[in-house]
Write an enzyme that holds these catalytic residues in place. Sequence first.
Site, PDB file in Angstrom:
ATOM      1  N   SER A  79       0.828  -1.213   0.000  1.00 27.11           N
ATOM      2  CA  SER A  79       0.000   0.000   0.000  1.00 27.11           C
ATOM      3  C   SER A  79       0.858   1.258   0.000  1.00 27.11           C
ATOM      4  CB  SER A  79      -0.924   0.001   1.219  1.00 27.11           C
ATOM      5  OG  SER A  79      -1.860  -1.041   1.161  1.00 27.11           O
ATOM      6  N   ARG A 104       1.435   4.267  -2.976  1.00 24.90           N
ATOM      7  CA  ARG A 104       1.090   5.650  -2.652  1.00 24.90           C
ATOM      8  C   ARG A 104       2.290   6.575  -2.757  1.00 24.90           C
ATOM      9  NH1 ARG A 104      -2.551   2.383  -0.907  1.00 24.90           N
ATOM     10  NH2 ARG A 104      -4.687   3.035  -0.383  1.00 24.90           N
ATOM     11  N   SER A 119     -13.692   1.055   1.500  1.00 25.28           N
ATOM     12  CA  SER A 119     -12.600   0.698   0.596  1.00 25.28           C
ATOM     13  C   SER A 119     -11.555   1.795   0.609  1.00 25.28           C
ATOM     14  CB  SER A 119     -13.125   0.493  -0.832  1.00 25.28           C
ATOM     15  OG  SER A 119     -12.062   0.485  -1.763  1.00 25.28           O
ATOM     16  N   ASP A 151      -7.919  -8.707   2.897  1.00 25.28           N
ATOM     17  CA  ASP A 151      -6.859  -9.381   2.150  1.00 25.28           C
ATOM     18  C   ASP A 151      -6.354 -10.631   2.854  1.00 25.28           C
ATOM     19  OD1 ASP A 151      -6.909  -7.614   0.036  1.00 25.28           O
ATOM     20  OD2 ASP A 151      -5.289  -6.360   0.806  1.00 25.28           O
TER      21      ASP A 151
END
EC number: 2.5.1.19
Length: 429
Positions: free
Chosen positions: A12, A16, A155, A302
Amino acid sequence: MIELDINASDKSLSHRAVIFSLLAQKPCVVRNFLMGEDCLSSLEIAQNLGAKVENIAKNSFKITPPTALKEPNKILNCNNSGTSMRLYSGLLSAQKGLFVLSGDNSLNARPMKRIIEPLKAFGAKILGREDNHFAPLAILGSPLKACDYESPIASAQVKSAFILSALQAQGSSTYKENELSRNHTEIMLKSLGANIQNQNGVLTILPLEKPLEAFDFTIANDPSSAFFFALSCAITPKSRLLLKNVLLNPTRIEAFEALKKMGASIEYAIQSKDLEMIGDIYIEHAPLKAISIEQNIASLIDEIPALSIAMLFAKGKSMVKNAKDLRSKESDRIKAVVSNFKALGIECEEFEDGFCIEGLEDISQLKQRFSQKKPPLIQSFNDHRIAMSFAILTLALPLEIDNLECANISFPQFKRLLNLFKKRSFNGN
């Protein structure tokens, strides 16, 4: 005790860091970048938009953003990365030019209306296939007006796409979700000068008054990747494990907390708390008991395939509910988990929004059965998390996975580390 620095940088944060660098006007440095296929897609797209990317050390890059993003002369290929497609959609919605985002067959079958609708609320000009449900996506960058949006799903990708548009819109925008999702976007952007406030679960985002500040960011290990080895320890008798330098953001350790509720001994030791909490995780094997997972789904979505393996080793019937979004991942993960378990002869049931599994108190009976006949080939459905979850089961059963190579999407070191864990644990090291 087995000690592992899993060397699996957080997925993640890697995505980003690359995407946010394009809203700065000075060079940014990303260290310990995840060299998985998904994150490399984000890096390649940044280059196609005009960023200069220099390799300055192992897994480390200097990214120099262009003065203005370049309109590419080709399709921006996200490959298998939903994060790339959804976050870049938010970023590009206000940029001058025409942009087309596409991916592989799996990504182009995943739901995209969930980001198209909030972006259209800004006035974004974005179109998708089959009445805006699927990629490829075509975006004609245009001026945006602030809006207020309440998302029907929790989300982090949808929220991040919204925030990236809001930072480029005229006026103050608000965003509300029905359940807390990962908050890396808010944390990172606020540290870089963005004005984002959270009051009682409602985000207020003001447009950028100036470019984001340049940054030099070192990425910690991914808790979602680390969890596979916490699971390995939890199902391997007499094993103890130390996972080092792991991101401990509270929105990312829900799966560890679930495993802890099942009976595994898990402790955290925070080593630093700058931008995000980083530390070590201690795990020790203990008998597992069944669990019902029905809340905080967004924080462990996940890891549910991996948790299903823990459920197999638990006493009693475990349940997963309110997790319909599992059907919209790289594969239909509910169907993937249940079909593989049923092929192994394990008692389980599929629901529209989850599944239940009857745990095996004595896994040796199943092992004995497969010593007499060859077990069925585990189907990964080319989904990295399904492949890695069932690969952990090979610690107890003589199984083969049809495509473990898809682990390279998010965790290139997985096979090597799993073999290392097997060697050390079975040698009593």
